[in-house]
Design a protein around this motif. Structure first.
Motif, PDB file in Angstrom:
ATOM      1  N   GLY A   1       0.790  -1.227   0.000  1.00 51.59           N
ATOM      2  CA  GLY A   1       0.000   0.000   0.000  1.00 51.59           C
ATOM      3  C   GLY A   1       0.824   1.280   0.000  1.00 51.59           C
ATOM      4  N   VAL A   2       2.132   1.152  -0.210  1.00 54.28           N
ATOM      5  CA  VAL A   2       2.976   2.349  -0.249  1.00 54.28           C
ATOM      6  C   VAL A   2       3.081   2.817  -1.692  1.00 54.28           C
ATOM      7  CG1 VAL A   2       5.272   3.285   0.169  1.00 54.28           C
ATOM      8  CG2 VAL A   2       4.340   1.558   1.727  1.00 54.28           C
ATOM      9  N   THR A   3       2.611   4.041  -1.971  1.00 58.06           N
ATOM     10  CA  THR A   3       2.693   4.539  -3.349  1.00 58.06           C
ATOM     11  C   THR A   3       3.569   5.784  -3.463  1.00 58.06           C
ATOM     12  OG1 THR A   3       0.692   5.833  -2.976  1.00 58.06           O
ATOM     13  CG2 THR A   3       0.423   3.679  -4.031  1.00 58.06           C
ATOM     14  N   ASP A   4       3.896   6.400  -2.336  1.00 65.13           N
ATOM     15  CA  ASP A   4       4.660   7.647  -2.329  1.00 65.13           C
ATOM     16  C   ASP A   4       6.121   7.323  -2.031  1.00 65.13           C
ATOM     17  OD1 ASP A   4       4.383  10.735  -0.325  1.00 65.13           O
ATOM     18  OD2 ASP A   4       5.831  10.085  -1.840  1.00 65.13           O
ATOM     19  N   PHE A   5       6.966   7.319  -3.049  1.00 63.31           N
ATOM     20  CA  PHE A   5       8.349   6.893  -2.908  1.00 63.31           C
ATOM     21  C   PHE A   5       9.328   8.050  -2.722  1.00 63.31           C
ATOM     22  CE2 PHE A   5       8.517   2.520  -5.263  1.00 63.31           C
ATOM     23  CZ  PHE A   5       7.378   2.103  -4.621  1.00 63.31           C
TER      24      PHE A   5
ATOM     25  N   GLN B   1      12.366  17.327  -7.090  1.00 61.40           N
ATOM     26  CA  GLN B   1      13.337  18.332  -6.661  1.00 61.40           C
ATOM     27  C   GLN B   1      12.899  19.764  -6.874  1.00 61.40           C
ATOM     28  OE1 GLN B   1      15.994  15.582  -8.229  1.00 61.40           O
ATOM     29  NE2 GLN B   1      17.728  16.649  -7.360  1.00 61.40           N
ATOM     30  N   VAL B   2      12.130  20.012  -7.917  1.00 64.44           N
ATOM     31  CA  VAL B   2      11.766  21.393  -8.214  1.00 64.44           C
ATOM     32  C   VAL B   2      10.538  21.821  -7.398  1.00 64.44           C
ATOM     33  CG1 VAL B   2      11.123  23.011 -10.026  1.00 64.44           C
ATOM     34  CG2 VAL B   2      12.697  21.150 -10.538  1.00 64.44           C
ATOM     35  N   LEU B   3       9.452  21.048  -7.531  1.00 61.34           N
ATOM     36  CA  LEU B   3       8.194  21.452  -6.892  1.00 61.34           C
ATOM     37  C   LEU B   3       7.855  20.641  -5.646  1.00 61.34           C
ATOM     38  CD1 LEU B   3       6.115  21.908 -10.181  1.00 61.34           C
ATOM     39  CD2 LEU B   3       7.170  23.695  -8.806  1.00 61.34           C
ATOM     40  N   HIS B   4       8.766  19.750  -5.233  1.00 66.15           N
ATOM     41  CA  HIS B   4       8.576  18.954  -4.009  1.00 66.15           C
ATOM     42  C   HIS B   4       7.265  18.180  -4.000  1.00 66.15           C
ATOM     43  CE1 HIS B   4      12.121  21.010  -2.751  1.00 66.15           C
ATOM     44  NE2 HIS B   4      11.526  22.172  -2.743  1.00 66.15           N
ATOM     45  N   LYS B   5       6.890  17.647  -5.160  1.00 59.39           N
ATOM     46  CA  LYS B   5       5.647  16.865  -5.225  1.00 59.39           C
ATOM     47  C   LYS B   5       5.947  15.403  -4.973  1.00 59.39           C
ATOM     48  CE  LYS B   5       3.031  20.158  -7.110  1.00 59.39           C
ATOM     49  NZ  LYS B   5       1.878  20.759  -6.711  1.00 59.39           N
ATOM     50  N   PRO B   6       4.965  14.664  -4.396  1.00 58.34           N
ATOM     51  CA  PRO B   6       5.195  13.234  -4.164  1.00 58.34           C
ATOM     52  C   PRO B   6       5.085  12.445  -5.463  1.00 58.34           C
ATOM     53  CG  PRO B   6       2.967  13.840  -3.522  1.00 58.34           C
ATOM     54  CD  PRO B   6       3.643  15.108  -3.934  1.00 58.34           C
ATOM     55  N   ARG B   7       5.961  11.413  -5.597  1.00 57.13           N
ATOM     56  CA  ARG B   7       5.917  10.561  -6.773  1.00 57.13           C
ATOM     57  C   ARG B   7       6.069   9.112  -6.348  1.00 57.13           C
ATOM     58  NH1 ARG B   7       7.261  13.107 -11.856  1.00 57.13           N
ATOM     59  NH2 ARG B   7       6.288  15.160 -11.661  1.00 57.13           N
ATOM     60  N   GLY B   8       5.574   8.244  -7.220  1.00 53.55           N
ATOM     61  CA  GLY B   8       5.755   6.822  -7.000  1.00 53.55           C
ATOM     62  C   GLY B   8       5.912   6.134  -8.335  1.00 53.55           C
ATOM     63  N   PRO B   9       5.852   4.793  -8.359  1.00 53.30           N
ATOM     64  CA  PRO B   9       6.066   4.078  -9.618  1.00 53.30           C
ATOM     65  C   PRO B   9       5.004   4.458 -10.645  1.00 53.30           C
ATOM     66  CG  PRO B   9       6.042   2.571  -7.753  1.00 53.30           C
ATOM     67  CD  PRO B   9       5.605   3.886  -7.242  1.00 53.30           C
TER      68      PRO B   9
END
Lengths: 103, 368, 457
Positions: A42-46, A50-58
């Motif tokens: 259930g972890v999607t936020d990896f 760097q620029v906008l500090h947004k969360p990303r995942g696969p």
């Protein structure tokens, strides 16, 4: 307790292998990438961009998009989908200032 | 978009646009004829340095020209940024050249000593010892034995500079034609008439050729020798990391968005801007020699680009003898000279009384 | 003759087997743990039960993998897995990285079989965590026996329905399918279909899949557009409109798919010419009908040339290998080559049909200004349009002005979208616009590895 294993009823024993994601234990079976194991749990936020500090995942799970970047055993920018889950490895969410971890 | 103007500039890279910037400020009307997306474009493939040290060692007038260019840079950039909102991220805190060989280091010390004398003591360089440079730049280690330092050196984002210049010039009335290639040129009754391959016809009182390597083909149309030739440089770009380098050096710098850029090659490769594995390995090895900790960083991209070199490496600023009103402007340091190309070179183009003395840069020096 | 085959999917494996059968040594370089590419991902390790649930196409890969293992055992084929090829030169030098070390070897010939990448679908929220591609979901199913719960699929294409069925077989059907194609697309596709046996079989398979989904009560909403994903952790609200009416649906995972296009990183880095495919809205490397490029002894095979699916890819691999043999003195391969090529052509018709039916839609190919186009550098469509206005005739100037395409993925996802945006704004064809200048390393590699390259003789 691993979540979302649809074959839970069919396997004989619980998966014994685990690795650490920040402080959490993430259980996995064999032949699974770190990214797959995290998504199963259930972890999607990896990471944080760097620029906008947004969360990303696969996104693509096949090594082309470079969005599933994690810190694995101290090494930054590791593609979670291309690294096999291994017992005891230390995986960390990659924040935008974590990249000062070169030593 | 106009087809008649005071000035037609052939080539819309950093040199052409810097000159346009200065001409527009003087109130001239300007047209720029620019090439295509896949042209060599040294303006898109340079190291991003605004650099004085190491230049003009055998030509003090060029060192002085460059030194002045760096000194007027901050105002040039801040005005451009303000007018366009583009972040150029110019940082002028000085820069280094790192040395690993004592012979090369002592040779350089002697060269700068002589140059300073020739410039009436106006050349504020310093040399740092092994321990001093390690204290100033924690990433330095390995085989580094010392460094030269020049306080007016600096770096910026050259692509954003290019974008800012294009944006500014267009705002101030530049007619900028893209995807064009010059076919014919003639001068009748004091007016130049240029026709491109796509059939665009431009008339102008004066013409500036700032077409980089294109000067070889275009120059002779206006009576120039056009003695430019390609010299390939290759660059490695790493993944982005948090700030670890305080100042740029001539071969290694950390760019504004975090990647480390490494360059250190000069090759005769003709009109070929491909990256090669041999150079990539060599550049990587040399960088690791001065900054061992770079070894663990990942290379995300490598590229090659063609410098526009004159026979002696100095700029060429020349007005055509056979077609007065046509000017050739070429150099391999378009970024460093951008401010002075705008402020001072444009005065030479308009025949202003404050125009700088540029005879040392004319093509006549090649006739000897 | 020493041949390198890059990619261990159906095309790469097939090409390799043809070559070793004629006693030509093959070195296979692949970045995954085990062979199979994406279509046969993890096939060697899944149980029979699970393989069944993934469909019959998956199982046919088994025999291919078995033959590959036999060739490796006989030592007539060397396979390097978990290997990242980061450079291929015109001189047929391969550079690759495995376990933190890089090697270089010069080959006599190279077959590129690097397959395809899913087309980007830049919609509002496509970069949110928990939004993955349908291909990614399939990889989760194949490698982790995990089907994301409460999923909504958005898009269209054969893989879209295949994965929906695979999820169904796993007992975890999608909550809904938001399909972007409409009845007009279906009509246009049928009008130009000239069916052959292969097309009919393919269509039949498709109808069976749709029937399974209908029987299981999977909700299908067609002709959707203007999809927006609003996410809070693993709770997504998907807004969409259909025939002017706005609706929304909730999901725990959102799966996107807008078709696939050839992975052209290596062919672009080699400087080969690429042509714009009107049918599939992407650049394809220019090859002759057997896969030969303009560079001697460098060929391309499979979906890396044109998207025709796994079965066609196998035959394409055979063609490329046979063409290579013919070019290098194996004259008796000529007859095989013609025959094989004819078999390959069977697949063209059905894919023309699919290309029309599932053509990418304007509302995401030319997105609104707030949408992120370059995921890596976080560049929006608005920033791109602003840069084009200042003066970009092609993606390389755009890259300089906006950083779009400079990130880790080096344009794999934003490339075709950028080409569309520029072409539309400037008023030129995609071919006139051109593509990013792709450079090595095509995958990141450490400076240490580049500095300490080992050359294999």
């Amino acid at each position: 307790m691993p979540q979302n294993f649809p074959d839970l009823a069919r396997i004989d024993s619980m998966p014994k292998s685990f690795f650490y994601f920040d402080e959490k234990k993430i259980y996995f079976e064999q032949d699974m990438s770190v990214a797959a194991a995290l998504l199963c749990a259930g972890v999607t936020d990896f990471r944080q961009t760097q620029v906008l500090h947004k969360p990303r995942g696969p996104f693509c799970m096949m090594g082309a998009c470079f969005d599933c970047l994690l810190v694995i055993d101290g090494m930054v920018n590791q593609q979670g989908c291309m690294r096999l889950a291994k017992q005891g490895i230390k995986v960390k969410r990659q924040t935008s200032d974590v990249l000062s971890e070169i030593n | 978009m106009r087809t008649e103007a005071d000035f037609a500039i052939i080539g819309g890279g950093i040199v052409g646009l810097s000159v346009a910037h200065g001409l527009l400020k003087q109130g001239c009307s300007v047209i720029c004829i620019d090439g295509s997306d896949t042209d060599f474009r040294a303006s898109r493939g340079n190291f991003g340095l605004v650099w004085v040290q190491g230049k003009g060692i055998r030509a003090p007038f060029y060192a002085a020209w460059t030194q002045n260019a760096a000194r007027i840079y901050p105002d040039f950039v801040s005005e451009l940024s303000q007018e366009t909102g583009v972040q150029i991220n110019y940082n002028q805190a000085g820069g280094y050249e790192y040395f690993t060989d004592p012979h090369t280091l002592s040779q350089r010390m002697e060269e700068y000593k002589q140059l300073k004398k020739a410039l009436n003591d106006d050349y504020p360089y310093e040399f740092l010892s092994s321990s001093q440079i390690r204290a100033a730049e924690p990433m330095i280690g390995g085989e580094t034995i010392g460094a030269s330092f020049y306080p007016y050196d600096g770096h910026l984002n050259p692509l954003q500079l290019l974008k800012a210049l294009a944006s500014y010039c267009q705002k101030k009335g530049l007619s900028h034609y893209l995807g064009e290639e010059l076919k014919t040129a003639d001068k009748k009754e004091g007016v130049f008439r240029l026709v491109t391959k796509k059939g665009l016809t431009i008339s102008a009182n004066k013409v500036v050729i700032s077409a980089g390597l294109g000067a070889k083909k275009i120059g002779p149309l206006f009576g120039f020798l056009g003695l430019v030739s390609p010299q390939r440089g290759q660059i490695l770009v790493t993944e982005k990391i948090s700030p670890i380098l305080n100042r740029p050096s001539v071969t290694i710098r950390q760019v504004d968005e975090g990647a480390i850029q490494i360059g250190d090659s000069q090759e005769q490769a003709g009109f070929n801007d491909n990256e090669t594995q041999a150079q990539m390995s060599r550049i990587a090895r040399n960088a690791i020699k001065v900054m061992p900790k770079l070894a663990q960083l990942r290379l995300v991209r490598a590229w090659g680009s063609l410098r526009v070199m004159s026979p002696d490496g100095l700029p060429i600023y020349h007005q055509s003898h056979t077609m007065p009103g046509a000017f050739l402007i070429t150099c391999h340091s378009g970024i460093t000279l951008a401010a002075t190309h705008s402020t001072n070179l444009s005065l030479w183009l308009t025949g202003h009384k404050n125009a700088p003395e540029l005879s040392g840069f004319s093509e006549d020096r090649f006739h000897a | 003759m020493r041949v390198a085959v890059i990619g261990a999917g159906p095309a790469g494996i097939s090409a390799s087997l043809v070559l070793v059968a004629r006693s030509v040594h093959v070195t296979m370089l692949d970045e995954q743990q085990s062979a199979g590419g994406q279509i046969y991902r993890n096939l060697a390790n899944v149980s029979v039960d699970q393989a069944q649930s993934l469909g019959s196409d998956y199982i046919t890969g088994k025999s291919l993998l078995k033959q590959l293992e036999q060739a490796i055992d006989k030592k007539i084929l060397t396979r390097f897995s978990r290997t990242s090829v980061w450079s291929v030169t015109e001189k047929k030098e391969d550079y690759w990285s495995i376990d933190g070390k890089s090697y270089c070897q010069k080959f006599d010939a190279i077959i590129l079989a690097t397959g395809s990448i899913e087309r980007a679908m830049p919609i509002d929220g496509w970069t949110n965590p928990g939004v993955i591609t349908v291909g990614a979901a399939q990889i989760l199913i194949k490698t982790a026996r995990y089907s994301p719960p409460s999923s909504v699929l958005v898009g269209s294409g054969p893989l879209f329905y295949l994965v929906a069925c695979q999820m169904l077989e796993m007992g975890n059907p999608p909550k809904a399918l938001l399909e972007t194609q409409n009845n007009l697309d279906l009509l246009k596709a049928f009008i130009q279909l000239r069916p052959n046996l292969t097309s009919l079989l393919y269509l039949a398979k498709g109808l069976v899949m749709l029937a399974k989904l209908r029987f299981a009560g999977v909700k299908r909403i067609k002709a959707v557009r203007d999809v927006r994903i609003k996410s809070k952790g693993n709770a997504h609200i998907i807004e969409f409109s259909k025939v002017g009416t706005k609706s929304q649906i909730e999901a725990e995972t959102v799966l996107l798919h807008a078709g696939v296009h050839p992975n052209i990183q290596i062919t672009q880095a080699l400087g080969l010419k690429h042509d714009w495919s009107q049918e599939n809205h992407c650049f394809e490397p220019r090859t002759d009908k057997f896969g030969r490029t303009s560079l001697n002894n460098i060929l391309v095979a499979g979906d890396g040339i044109k998207i025709l699916g796994a079965d066609a890819a196998k035959i394409s691999g055979n063609c490329a290998a046979l063409a290579l043999l013919v070019d290098n003195g194996f004259v008796n391969a000529k007859a095989d080559l013609s025959r094989t090529y004819r078999a390959h052509q069977k697949y063209v018709q059905i894919h023309k049909f699919l290309d029309v039916l599932y053509a990418p839609k304007d509302w995401y190919s030319c997105p609104t200004n707030n949408i992120v186009i370059c995921r890596c550098e976080e560049v929006t469509a608005g920033k791109i349009r602003e840069a084009v206005k200042i003066g970009c005739l092609g993606p390389n100037q755009l890259k300089a002005y906006s950083r779009c395409g400079m990130g880790n993925c080096q344009g794999r996802y934003c490339g075709n979208i950028v080409v569309n945006l520029i072409s539309e704004m400037v008023g030129q064809t995609p071919e006139e616009t051109g593509y990013f200048r792709i450079r090595s390393p095509i995958k990141p590699v450490s400076l240490a590895e580049v500095a300490n390259l080992e050359t294999i003789i």
